[in-house]
Design an enzyme around this catalytic site. Sequence first.
Site, short mmCIF file in Angstrom:
data_model
loop_
_atom_site.label_atom_id
_atom_site.label_comp_id
_atom_site.label_asym_id
_atom_site.label_seq_id
_atom_site.Cartn_x
_atom_site.Cartn_y
_atom_site.Cartn_z
N HIS A 172 -7.79 6.05 10.84
CA HIS A 172 -7.04 5.48 10.13
C HIS A 172 -7.61 4.29 9.50
O HIS A 172 -8.63 4.42 8.51
CB HIS A 172 -5.52 5.26 10.36
CG HIS A 172 -4.67 5.25 9.08
ND1 HIS A 172 -4.00 6.39 8.68
CD2 HIS A 172 -3.88 4.20 8.46
CE1 HIS A 172 -3.27 6.06 7.74
NE2 HIS A 172 -2.98 4.78 7.56
N GLU A 219 -8.10 8.33 3.65
CA GLU A 219 -8.36 7.51 2.48
C GLU A 219 -9.78 6.71 2.78
O GLU A 219 -9.84 5.90 2.41
CB GLU A 219 -7.50 6.58 2.14
CG GLU A 219 -5.82 7.27 2.00
CD GLU A 219 -4.83 6.43 2.03
OE1 GLU A 219 -5.07 4.90 1.72
OE2 GLU A 219 -3.48 6.51 1.73
N GLU A 352 0.66 12.33 2.82
CA GLU A 352 1.51 10.75 2.58
C GLU A 352 2.21 11.24 1.17
O GLU A 352 1.42 11.40 0.29
CB GLU A 352 0.83 9.83 2.52
CG GLU A 352 0.32 9.42 4.01
CD GLU A 352 -0.24 7.99 3.93
OE1 GLU A 352 -0.33 7.43 2.95
OE2 GLU A 352 -1.02 7.57 4.90
#
Length: 422
Positions: A172, A219, A352
């Site tokens: 992450h 991301e 998300e």
Amino acid sequence: MLKNKLSFFTAVVLSAAMLSGCGNSSSDDAAIETSEAVEETASASVIAPLEGGKATVPTLSVESCELPENDALSFVADMKIGWNLGNTFDATDDSGSVTNDLDLESAWVGVKTTKELIDNIKAAGFNTVRIPVSWHNHVDESFTVNEPFMDRVQEVVDYVINNDMYCIINIHHDNEKEYFYPNSENLESSKIYVEAVWKQICERFADYDEKLIFEGLNEPRLKDTGLEWSVNANNDTSLDSVEAINQLMQTFVDTVRASGGNNSERYLMIPGYAASVDGVLLDQYKLPDDSADNKLIVSVHAYTPYDFALQDLTGTTEWSIDNSGSTQPINSFMDSLYNKFTSQGIPVVIGEFGARNKKENLQARTDFAAYYVAYARARGMTCIWWDNNTFYGSGECFGLFDRSSVTWKYPDIVLAMMEYAE
């Protein structure tokens, strides 16, 4: 999702107020403290009642899109609807103020995860839990993961798997030049980090069945630059990063497949630049070569429309199914994903999404959640709500379930998602 993200993912445009057609909609249509220990959970977990009534779940008519029949799309369909264990194992401490790295789990949310929590998520109807994990505060100089931390991640994964739910784990908030950074300058050192961490995850979870899903990176982007949250097909720096991400995702897939056990056929989630919709719609986005057949899932995040879903209180608190300005951005990006991926048999998970609480705009958020999930499911995609256990104030209030009190703060939103997640 960042603890305080002040930016957004762009999306192409289309609209509808009535949910009809596939991929071709008309614009005329409708102070946190660290807990000291994980408390033992009683054998009979407390299940919070899921009773709405403060908002009305809207009635929607959704026309299902034509989809190929294959195992990958069926797999994602069975994931149904998901919930993020946000700001938990993804919490970081780059200041070094937390002396015991196991305390990072509660550093941002004030409570450690219990079986009782996951039992409540299951009882509410969620069939998937995404567990974001930041590893860099838990590794030594050779990127060897602290075993007690790995044990703790596994313990919570087991809470999910033992409830017969799907579980997603990832890398992450490790998007730093000391760990991985997606550009050509840092590519080789980034590959070393990605391979080292995933080798250890793969070894620990090799015998888990396919309901455990690995997501390569969260991301990936040019952090702390003017291009951090946008990708430009006409910009060489952007394209350099896109190519670096492609290579890092190939390293991820190769590492998992070479690790043996059930990892040889496990489903893997592959983001593009910043996990944005634009990132995967680029011609330069490339799914890695894979020895397994159709076991790669396109991974995107979409807090759309930005001014309602993610922007602070300077944005709008209003969203309406009857307003094409509200529905247009959602229709647009989902139609684009359908046209490029799911209509071609390639699965997509929106890992998300959500809409932050703004002045208790519950009805607007309930309508948004229902519409968003319904439109996605009609196009073969599964959505996972970002829950960071934050409910009030001017920050990113995406919380639905209060982990401290074991209560649903916004059950109407959950009921709206469940209504259209089948």
